[in-house]
Structure formats: C-alpha cells, structure tokens
Scaffold this motif. Structure first.
Motif, PDB file in Angstrom:
ATOM      1  N   HIS A  36       0.804  -1.224   0.000  1.00 47.08           N
ATOM      2  CA  HIS A  36       0.000   0.000   0.000  1.00 47.08           C
ATOM      3  C   HIS A  36       0.837   1.275   0.000  1.00 47.08           C
ATOM      4  N   TYR A  37       2.155   1.144   0.245  1.00 49.32           N
ATOM      5  CA  TYR A  37       2.975   2.331   0.420  1.00 49.32           C
ATOM      6  C   TYR A  37       4.211   2.309  -0.482  1.00 49.32           C
ATOM      7  N   ASP A  38       4.623   3.499  -0.901  1.00 48.18           N
ATOM      8  CA  ASP A  38       5.955   3.718  -1.463  1.00 48.18           C
ATOM      9  C   ASP A  38       6.736   4.526  -0.440  1.00 48.18           C
ATOM     10  N   PHE A  39       8.012   4.179  -0.254  1.00 50.47           N
ATOM     11  CA  PHE A  39       8.806   4.828   0.785  1.00 50.47           C
ATOM     12  C   PHE A  39      10.065   5.428   0.181  1.00 50.47           C
ATOM     13  N   ALA A  40      10.395   6.652   0.605  1.00 49.56           N
ATOM     14  CA  ALA A  40      11.601   7.328   0.137  1.00 49.56           C
ATOM     15  C   ALA A  40      12.159   8.180   1.259  1.00 49.56           C
ATOM     16  N   VAL A  41      13.412   8.592   1.107  1.00 47.74           N
ATOM     17  CA  VAL A  41      14.040   9.487   2.076  1.00 47.74           C
ATOM     18  C   VAL A  41      14.527  10.730   1.350  1.00 47.74           C
ATOM     19  N   CYS A  42      14.623  11.823   2.099  1.00 56.44           N
ATOM     20  CA  CYS A  42      15.158  13.052   1.529  1.00 56.44           C
ATOM     21  C   CYS A  42      15.892  13.811   2.627  1.00 56.44           C
ATOM     22  N   ALA A  43      16.615  14.832   2.247  1.00 55.26           N
ATOM     23  CA  ALA A  43      17.329  15.688   3.185  1.00 55.26           C
ATOM     24  C   ALA A  43      17.395  17.085   2.585  1.00 55.26           C
ATOM     25  N   ARG A  44      17.788  18.030   3.405  1.00 56.33           N
ATOM     26  CA  ARG A  44      17.878  19.410   2.909  1.00 56.33           C
ATOM     27  C   ARG A  44      18.854  19.492   1.745  1.00 56.33           C
ATOM     28  N   ARG A  45      19.955  18.785   1.873  1.00 58.73           N
ATOM     29  CA  ARG A  45      20.936  18.721   0.788  1.00 58.73           C
ATOM     30  C   ARG A  45      21.176  17.256   0.439  1.00 58.73           C
ATOM     31  N   PRO A  46      20.902  16.817  -0.780  1.00 59.86           N
ATOM     32  CA  PRO A  46      21.195  15.438  -1.175  1.00 59.86           C
ATOM     33  C   PRO A  46      22.691  15.159  -1.079  1.00 59.86           C
ATOM     34  N   GLY A  47      23.014  13.889  -0.916  1.00 57.13           N
ATOM     35  CA  GLY A  47      24.409  13.480  -0.819  1.00 57.13           C
ATOM     36  C   GLY A  47      24.652  12.655   0.421  1.00 57.13           C
ATOM     37  N   ALA A 173      -4.801   2.859  11.075  1.00 53.94           N
ATOM     38  CA  ALA A 173      -5.770   3.890  10.706  1.00 53.94           C
ATOM     39  C   ALA A 173      -6.051   3.875   9.207  1.00 53.94           C
ATOM     40  N   ASP A 174      -5.026   3.574   8.403  1.00 58.43           N
ATOM     41  CA  ASP A 174      -5.195   3.567   6.949  1.00 58.43           C
ATOM     42  C   ASP A 174      -5.898   2.321   6.436  1.00 58.43           C
ATOM     43  N   THR A 314     -20.151   1.295  11.012  1.00 59.03           N
ATOM     44  CA  THR A 314     -19.325   2.244  10.261  1.00 59.03           C
ATOM     45  C   THR A 314     -17.920   1.695  10.081  1.00 59.03           C
ATOM     46  N   TYR A 315     -17.362   1.101  11.142  1.00 54.38           N
ATOM     47  CA  TYR A 315     -16.026   0.530  11.058  1.00 54.38           C
ATOM     48  C   TYR A 315     -15.966  -0.582  10.024  1.00 54.38           C
ATOM     49  N   ARG A 316     -16.988  -1.454  10.010  1.00 62.74           N
ATOM     50  CA  ARG A 316     -17.010  -2.558   9.056  1.00 62.74           C
ATOM     51  C   ARG A 316     -17.099  -2.045   7.623  1.00 62.74           C
ATOM     52  N   ARG A 317     -17.909  -1.028   7.383  1.00 58.61           N
ATOM     53  CA  ARG A 317     -18.015  -0.467   6.033  1.00 58.61           C
ATOM     54  C   ARG A 317     -16.698   0.152   5.573  1.00 58.61           C
ATOM     55  N   THR A 318     -15.920   0.664   6.521  1.00 60.53           N
ATOM     56  CA  THR A 318     -14.656   1.301   6.166  1.00 60.53           C
ATOM     57  C   THR A 318     -13.539   0.284   5.947  1.00 60.53           C
ATOM     58  N   PHE A 319     -13.447  -0.718   6.834  1.00 55.77           N
ATOM     59  CA  PHE A 319     -12.302  -1.618   6.812  1.00 55.77           C
ATOM     60  C   PHE A 319     -12.647  -3.075   6.493  1.00 55.77           C
ATOM     61  N   GLY A 320     -13.923  -3.379   6.317  1.00 55.40           N
ATOM     62  CA  GLY A 320     -14.297  -4.764   6.048  1.00 55.40           C
ATOM     63  C   GLY A 320     -13.765  -5.271   4.714  1.00 55.40           C
ATOM     64  N   GLU A 321     -13.421  -6.541   4.685  1.00 58.20           N
ATOM     65  CA  GLU A 321     -12.940  -7.160   3.443  1.00 58.20           C
ATOM     66  C   GLU A 321     -14.096  -7.251   2.448  1.00 58.20           C
ATOM     67  N   PRO A 322     -13.805  -6.928   1.176  1.00 60.55           N
ATOM     68  CA  PRO A 322     -14.881  -6.980   0.172  1.00 60.55           C
ATOM     69  C   PRO A 322     -15.386  -8.406  -0.049  1.00 60.55           C
TER      70      PRO A 322
END
Length: 322
Positions: A36-47, A173-174, A314-322
């Motif tokens: 479900h996720y893509d993950f990356a890192v960054c910094a003020r200055r690359p390197g 939560a997601d 409400t919880y089931r409608r949000t997170f229930g398996e189809p």
C-alpha cells in the motif's frame, strides 16, 4: 491504485534505528501482503549524510520530495532543540498545508513544534526530553505519559521504539487492524502495545519488606491464557486466581509492566478482537459481541464508540474485506 507515498526527512547525524522504524513498516515489501505504500528518504541537501552509528547514508532527494508526499515522517532530530533551517520549516508547513500527514518519531517532535504545527495541541517525545520540549515550546501541550499522539494530520511518538508503535498505528488507521496485525506479525512484534512510556522511564523503586519474591513475575503466561478465552466471562478476580496472586498484587503488576489496569487491558483485547471480526467476517454484531465476551450488541456498540469514535457498522463499512 496509486500507492500512499511516505517520505522520511533526514538530518545529520541521523539515527539509523528511528529511520528503520519507518522504513520497516512502510518500505518493506512482504510477499504475503498487498503493498500500500511507497517509501523514500530526503534531506535538505542530497548526498552523503552522517549517522549516529558512524557510517553515512547516501540521500538522493532534496526537499522537493516533500511536495509529492502523502505522509512526511521526521525520524528524530539530533541534537534536539537546535535551530532548523527556514527552508526545511517552510517545506514542512507547505506539505501540511496541502493536506499531507506529518509524523514525528522521538525528537522529531521538536521540528514540528518549531514549525508551529503543534501549537495548542497535545504532543509527546522521548521521556528524557519532554520537559525540554515543554520549556522550549510553551504553546505545545506535552504529554509524557503516552507512546504516541495522533491528531489525524499531525502525530508524534515517544522515544525510539515507540516510533514503531506510531507507524503501526498509522497503518491501522489507513488499512484496519487486521492488516496492521499482519505487518506487526511479520516484524515479530505485537500489533499494539499497552500502557505509557513512563513504564520505561528511569525511576527509583522503593523496596518493601512485605513484597512477594515474585512481585515482578512476567504477565505473559496470564495474558496468553486470557486472550485465548475472550468469549468467556473473565473477571479481575479470575485473572488474579489463575495467576495465584491477590487482586491488589495483580493490579500492581499490570501497572508496572503494562501501564494500565487488568480491567482496561481486558477490555482493550476484547475490542481489538471485535475489530478483526468486523473486518474479516460478516457475523452479526450480537454474535461478535458474544465471541469477544462483551455480552450484547448494545454493550459492544457503546464500548466501541467510546474507544474508536465510530459504530461497529461504520467501522465494518470502512475496513471490512470486500
């Protein structure tokens, strides 16, 4: 489906562990789970970027990566309380302003506070630094007695390992409790830790002559026994009897080891079991209430709304398996 993009903002010297908390939860591909996720890192200055472990990381992205992030994580900031460059603060405010979720692990809370994103809100950080955070940012309501605080758009965690708790909470939560539990299981971790960070804080323990030599005995066998019997009518006196201690001693052990009471722990286990059944089955609410030991649909609905701010339906409608 477009994946949720998580970007960690690094700063030298970067703690590898706090970065790994986020990377393991959001950046690891697990063959038996949907990604479900893509993950990356960054910094003020690359390197090259120094770490507290003595080696360097090669960071390829600068602050522009934050413009594409759905969640921005600040995995610690060393030394805490130091000035943060204006362009970093501007980038964090801009990300928040366009709707990105911001999360700080441990001393990363100092950065969100300096950006003004914690003003008038509860927040936490490592127990060694809570007084410093409160003194430096009096508009922040610092809570030293929690593992994490989540406002939906901004979240903070206590020290180090609590970063994992926060990241798993965000996944829960997601995508629901069942998915988060699978991620936690693959990490050989509990999906949710009970209690507060103060159970880990350094303190002086008074020794009482009347204390049992097994006063610090692990609760693990009792917890395992109780979780396997959630459908039964378990009471605190039954828990104490099984453990072979008085109710007072049991309460003390729960407070010391879990930071909560036996009754509250048991209720939390019942509600977590209910969430998983709501997600994975089409059982009626009254049947779920019986299975998790909450006796009736009315009781389950009341307890569920109090704990999660939503009804079981409400919880089931949000997170229930189809």
């Amino acid at each position: 489906m477009t994946r949720h993009r998580v970007v960690a903002l690094l700063h030298e010297p970067q703690s590898p562990f706090e970065l790994a908390c986020a990377a393991e939860v959001f950046g690891t591909v697990r063959p038996d789970l949907p990604v479900h996720y893509d993950f990356a890192v960054c910094a003020r200055r690359p390197g090259p970027l120094r770490t507290t472990a003595g080696h360097s990381l090669l960071v390829e992205h600068g602050l522009e990566a934050l413009r594409e992030a759905d969640t921005v994580i600040v995995p610690g900031w060393q030394p805490p309380g130091t000035d943060v460059e204006p362009d970093v603060l501007d980038a964090l405010r801009a990300a928040h302003g366009r709707g990105a979720r911001l999360a700080a692990i441990c001393t990363g809370a100092f950065v969100l506070a300096r950006a003004g994103l914690l003003d008038g809100r509860r927040a936490t950080t490592h127990w060694r630094r809570t007084a410093q955070l409160a003194a430096a940012f009096p508009r922040v309501c610092v809570d030293a007695d929690v593992l994490y605080v989540d406002h939906g758009d901004v979240a903070t965690s206590a020290g180090t390992g609590a970063g994992i708790d926060l990241c798993l909470h965000l996944v829960r939560a997601d995508h629901g409790a069942a998915y988060a539990a699978q991620v936690a299981r693959s990490m050989v971790l509990p999906p949710h830790r009970e209690g507060s960070q103060l159970q880990y804080a350094a303190h002086h323990v008074a020794h009482h002559a009347e204390a049992s030599p097994r006063a610090d005995a692990s609760l693990a066998p009792l917890l395992e026994w109780a979780v396997s019997r959630l459908d039964a009518r378990l009471t605190v006196d039954q828990l104490a009897a099984w453990a072979g201690v008085s109710e007072r001693t049991l309460a003390r052990r729960f407070a010391d080891q879990l930071g909560t009471s036996p009754g509250q722990w048991l209720l939390g286990q019942r509600l977590d079991a209910a969430r998983i059944l709501l997600e994975r089955t089409d059982l009626p609410v009254d049947a779920i209430a019986t299975r998790v030991g909450l006796s009736s649909a009315v009781n389950l609905r009341r307890r569920f709304r109090t704990a999660f701010g939503a009804t079981p339906g409400t919880y089931r409608r949000t997170f229930g398996e189809p």
